[in-house]
Design an enzyme around this catalytic site. Structure first.
Site, mmCIF file in Angstrom:
data_model
loop_
_atom_site.group_PDB
_atom_site.id
_atom_site.type_symbol
_atom_site.label_atom_id
_atom_site.label_comp_id
_atom_site.label_asym_id
_atom_site.label_seq_id
_atom_site.Cartn_x
_atom_site.Cartn_y
_atom_site.Cartn_z
ATOM 1 C CG ASP A 1 -2.326 -0.135 0.997
ATOM 2 O OD1 ASP A 1 -2.735 0.000 -0.171
ATOM 3 O OD2 ASP A 1 -3.059 -0.401 1.962
ATOM 4 C CD GLU B 1 -12.194 -0.697 2.789
ATOM 5 O OE1 GLU B 1 -11.101 -0.514 2.216
ATOM 6 O OE2 GLU B 1 -12.331 -0.705 4.027
HETATM 7 O O1 KIV Z 1 -4.935 -1.368 4.174
HETATM 8 C C1 KIV Z 1 -5.653 -2.349 3.918
HETATM 9 O O2 KIV Z 1 -5.630 -3.376 4.616
HETATM 10 C C2 KIV Z 1 -6.541 -2.265 2.766
HETATM 11 C C3 KIV Z 1 -7.572 -3.338 2.634
HETATM 12 C C4 KIV Z 1 -8.590 -3.173 3.683
HETATM 13 C C5 KIV Z 1 -8.138 -3.390 1.286
HETATM 14 O O3 KIV Z 1 -6.450 -1.364 2.005
#
Ligand code: KIV
Length: 266
Positions: free
Chosen positions: A85, A184
């Site tokens: 991420d 989401e």
């Molecule tokens: O940060 C995370 O875990 C996410 C998921 C909830 C999709 O973005």
């Protein structure tokens, strides 16, 4: 030994209609166990801020922290495709920052792909990262980095106008080159409509059964987040009481001198 999953494998699963499985992981032991269990993709989510660091939301998570957790996950994972991420403020200000930070997650972290939140507003940024040959996953709907705009973690796309915008966002992201899209916290019928409209797999979390795959936060499915449990979470193993029990046994055995026994001593 597991063969490395690539985005080509994900595309071929999608073409065949095979459901794609994704879970979050933030460290070596969890990544190792879920990789052995056959998960298709691991997401090093910025949810690490909430479920590991104990923050109220994901906003404080830094690039250095994401690199650290991605490296740990990469050491544990053998076959899963690992997505890292991009945390808040690592891609919102300008495309140069975004490209450098995406590059760090690949070069230093070792991830195979990156994920960032947002719709048409981040499409140019997505395009710039994809142009560096870094695979990108999009993320729309309830986007936790937008918590203050949304006024909390609320289901998105219930009103017609919002739903139309989410469909436009999905199309803009596909046009910009995402190879998958996280949906989401949106109604299941909207997720179905998006899934049937776009040409890349959708990965749902709180978005119903019609998505091409599903993602959940590992701490949620193992009952390790006792503070809250969203409706979309299924607890597959309730580990918190087991861990508490193990720690209580240890504390009591150390206190009464039962541990360490002869078998644990040199
Ligand atoms: O940060 C995370 O875990 C996410 C998921 C909830 C999709 O973005």
């Amino acid at each position: 030994m597991r063969k490395q999953t690539t985005i080509l494998n994900i595309q071929s699963m999608y073409a065949k209609g095979d459901k794609i499985t994704v879970l979050t992981a933030y460290d070596y032991p969890f990544a190792r166990i879920m990789d052995q269990a056959g998960i298709d993709m691991i997401l090093v989510g910025d949810s690490v801020g909430s479920v590991v660091a104990g923050y109220d939301n994901t906003l404080p998570v830094t690039m250095d922290e994401m690199v650290y957790h991605t490296k740990a996950v990469m050491r544990g994972s053998e076959g899963a495709l690992v997505i890292a991420d991009m945390p808040f403020m690592s891609y919102q200000v300008d495309q140069r920052d975004a490209c450098i930070n995406a590059g760090r997650l690949i070069k230093e972290g070792g991830a195979h792909a990156v994920k960032l939140e947002g719709g048409a507003n981040v499409a140019d940024t997505v395009r710039a990262i994809v142009n560096m040959d870094v695979p990108v996953v999009g993320h729309i709907g309830l986007t936790p980095q937008s918590i203050h705009r949304m006024g909390g973690y609320r289901v998105q796309g219930r009103k017609e106008q919002q739903a139309k915008q989410l469909l436009k966002d999905a199309e803009a992201l596909v046009d910009a080159g995402v190879f998958a899209l996280v949906l989401e916290g949106i109604p299941a019928d909207l997720a179905q409509q998006i899934t049937e409209t776009i040409s890349v797999p959708t990965i749902g979390i709180g978005a119903g059964v019609h998505c091409s795959g599903q993602v959940l936060v590992i701490h949620d499915i193992l009952g390790l987040c006792e503070k809250y449990s969203p409706k979309f979470v299924k607890v597959y193993a309730d580990l918190a009481p087991l861990i508490r029990q193990a720690v209580e046994s240890y504390v009591s055995e150390v206190r009464d001198g039962t541990f360490p026994g002869d078998e644990h001593s040199f």
